[in-house]
Write a protein that holds these residues in place. Sequence first.
Motif, PDB file in Angstrom:
ATOM      1  N   GLU A 206       0.827  -1.205   0.000  1.00 33.74           N
ATOM      2  CA  GLU A 206       0.000   0.000   0.000  1.00 33.74           C
ATOM      3  C   GLU A 206       0.865   1.260   0.000  1.00 33.74           C
ATOM      4  N   ARG A 243      -4.316  -0.434  -8.829  1.00 38.58           N
ATOM      5  CA  ARG A 243      -4.555  -0.004  -7.448  1.00 38.58           C
ATOM      6  C   ARG A 243      -6.022  -0.109  -7.046  1.00 38.58           C
ATOM      7  N   TYR A 247      -7.365  -1.983  -3.606  1.00 41.54           N
ATOM      8  CA  TYR A 247      -8.202  -1.414  -2.544  1.00 41.54           C
ATOM      9  C   TYR A 247      -9.553  -2.120  -2.444  1.00 41.54           C
ATOM     10  N   LYS A 250      -8.700  -5.081  -0.311  1.00 45.82           N
ATOM     11  CA  LYS A 250      -8.041  -4.772   0.957  1.00 45.82           C
ATOM     12  C   LYS A 250      -8.834  -5.230   2.182  1.00 45.82           C
TER      13      LYS A 250
END
Length: 259
Positions: A206, A243, A247, A250
């Motif tokens: 991250e 990305r 996320y 996540k």
Amino acid sequence: MADNDQYRSQSQTRVTPPPPRRESELRTNSAQLQQPHAGSNRQDAEHSLNLLEHLSDDLANLLNRTDISDCFLKVDGTFMAVHKCILAARSNAFAAVISGKFNRLDSTIREQLETLTEKEKLVIVIDKTDPEIMKQVVVFMYTGKCELNEGNAFYLLEAAGRYDIKDLKVHTGRFLVNRIDSNNVLTLLRAAYKYNNKLVKQYCIEHFITHAKEVMDQHELWKKFAEEQQPIVAELLHWHVNRDLFYSEKPQWDANSRW
């Protein structure tokens, strides 16, 4: 014969359950059980914490009790009196060594742990961990606590991975993830991948996603890392490009990264 009859009569005595209660009594008692006394939950929690604290203190008293220990760790010439049952319960690596099942260990770890016998006690020789770090590792295995600071956290993280001490992996990982920066992220990534520390790995990725240019601008460090850790670099670049996918996944990573 009379005595035998008396014994037989007593041994066969049945435990009679209490008579069933009326439905109204059951409803009343059920309502009472569902309404805990004020402060009881807090008191129960405090009591549980006190019990754990007492257990930790009692186990700490076993440290360096050479009179009742059955094992020694020999760390760079320093002997630490320990107990095989504690080591085996807390560390998968030491459990494999103590049980003689060396085939369960990674070959690199297996080469770092030599065993001897002195005065009928097992001696495990450790060369790859500093004595002061190993002392904190042992204290943690017994008590669940250790001195953790910015100076020793990375070395404790490595030791936790090397000896596969899951609680210490999490303990050091939680400390370090709040201290990741562009100067240490590559070092932490290398250790996280080597010892499969999911928590540290996730937070390092991250950080890279957010600060990729800053990390890669450290040209010599990045060049050396890229040459030595090509699979890690490939994964970093994958998540940097994707990305949004990182996320979106996540929350699941968070749930699975704390053992």
